[in-house]
Motif scaffolding. Structure first.
Motif, mmCIF file in Angstrom:
data_model
loop_
_atom_site.group_PDB
_atom_site.id
_atom_site.type_symbol
_atom_site.label_atom_id
_atom_site.label_comp_id
_atom_site.label_asym_id
_atom_site.label_seq_id
_atom_site.Cartn_x
_atom_site.Cartn_y
_atom_site.Cartn_z
ATOM 1 N N TRP A 97 0.803 -1.215 0.000
ATOM 2 C CA TRP A 97 0.000 0.000 0.000
ATOM 3 C C TRP A 97 0.844 1.277 0.000
ATOM 4 O O TRP A 97 0.307 2.366 -0.080
ATOM 5 N N SER A 155 -3.557 3.536 4.959
ATOM 6 C CA SER A 155 -4.450 3.723 3.813
ATOM 7 C C SER A 155 -5.314 2.485 3.570
ATOM 8 O O SER A 155 -6.470 2.610 3.172
ATOM 9 N N MET A 156 -4.798 1.290 3.832
ATOM 10 C CA MET A 156 -5.624 0.085 3.711
ATOM 11 C C MET A 156 -6.735 0.111 4.749
ATOM 12 O O MET A 156 -7.898 -0.157 4.436
ATOM 13 N N ALA A 201 -9.347 2.487 3.783
ATOM 14 C CA ALA A 201 -10.170 1.967 2.682
ATOM 15 C C ALA A 201 -11.241 1.023 3.219
ATOM 16 O O ALA A 201 -12.396 1.058 2.775
ATOM 17 N N SER A 259 -13.823 3.052 5.031
ATOM 18 C CA SER A 259 -14.637 3.761 4.046
ATOM 19 C C SER A 259 -15.736 2.859 3.483
ATOM 20 O O SER A 259 -16.895 3.281 3.341
ATOM 21 N N LEU A 260 -15.378 1.607 3.186
ATOM 22 C CA LEU A 260 -16.389 0.648 2.714
ATOM 23 C C LEU A 260 -17.440 0.395 3.787
ATOM 24 O O LEU A 260 -18.637 0.302 3.487
ATOM 25 N N GLU A 282 -19.665 3.590 3.766
ATOM 26 C CA GLU A 282 -20.426 3.775 2.526
ATOM 27 C C GLU A 282 -21.533 2.732 2.355
ATOM 28 O O GLU A 282 -22.626 3.048 1.894
ATOM 29 N N ARG A 311 -5.012 -3.822 -2.896
ATOM 30 C CA ARG A 311 -5.981 -2.857 -3.435
ATOM 31 C C ARG A 311 -7.000 -3.556 -4.334
ATOM 32 O O ARG A 311 -8.197 -3.240 -4.291
ATOM 33 N N VAL A 370 -9.562 -5.190 -2.200
ATOM 34 C CA VAL A 370 -10.490 -4.187 -1.663
ATOM 35 C C VAL A 370 -11.464 -3.761 -2.759
ATOM 36 O O VAL A 370 -12.666 -3.603 -2.508
ATOM 37 N N ASP A 371 -10.973 -3.607 -3.990
ATOM 38 C CA ASP A 371 -11.860 -3.269 -5.105
ATOM 39 C C ASP A 371 -12.899 -4.365 -5.334
ATOM 40 O O ASP A 371 -14.055 -4.074 -5.654
ATOM 41 N N ARG A 384 -15.592 -3.916 -2.842
ATOM 42 C CA ARG A 384 -16.464 -2.799 -3.263
ATOM 43 C C ARG A 384 -17.451 -3.271 -4.328
ATOM 44 O O ARG A 384 -18.655 -2.987 -4.251
#
Length: 178
Positions: free
Chosen positions: A25, A52-53, A56, A59-60, A63, A164, A167-168, A171
């Motif tokens: 990351w 940052s991980m 993230a 954030s998920l 959201e 990442r 994580v995508d 999402r």
């Protein structure tokens, strides 16, 4: 969001997922977490993490209103609380039960995480993501086949931890399974 629909759950492991020696990351940090075992004994764990991980993931959670469910050996002796406090992220998660270690070697039953997820999903079925570097390859397909809800199984490389791209994929799953 439909308030009667169950919240998606993120069953999350620590070692090999959030903590890995070669996180990719770009902002990897290392810290020591001390866990007091009682009787004057304590153990120190070296943890690599990425702010940052963790941001993230948080954030998920925000959201998509995802429920964080800790499923890790860090549940022993309250260690997860120490870890969450030290990294300053991922607070407010729910803990599943961890079985007592048994036998001479003090081992946990191999399938304890599988059993806890299935029990949790039996009580409240709903979409879920299971992220675990060693248990998902062993039990992920069986867990997914045992329940009739959308699921995503992620098995990070334990040296790299959660990426990442993974994580995508979480999402994308949450977008498709609100």
């Amino acid at each position: 969001m439909n308030s009667s629909a169950p919240r998606a759950r993120l069953f999350l492991d620590v070692d090999g997922v959030l903590s890995a020696p070669a996180l990719m990351w770009g902002d990897t940090r290392r810290l020591t977490v001390t866990v007091k075992l009682g009787g004057g004994l304590a153990v120190q764990y070296l943890v690599w993490h990425s702010p940052s991980m963790l941001a993230a993931i948080d954030s998920l959670r925000e959201e998509f209103d995802v429920e964080l469910v800790w499923l890790t050996t860090w549940l022993e002796d309250g260690a997860i609380g120490n870890l969450v406090g030290r990294v300053g992220a991922l607070s407010g998660g729910r803990w599943l039960n961890i079985r007592r270690r048994s036998g001479r070697a003090g081992e946990l039953p191999l399938e304890w995480k599988r059993d806890q997820i299935l029990e949790d999903l039996t009580v409240t079925p709903g979409p879920f993501i299971w992220v675990d570097d060693d248990q998902v390859p062993m039990f992920g397909a069986a867990v997914a086949a045992s329940v009739d809800v959308p699921s995503l199984m992620i098995a990070p490389n334990p040296e790299l931890g959660l990426t990442r791209a993974q994580v995508d994929s979480i999402r994308a799953f949450l977008t498709d399974n609100p």
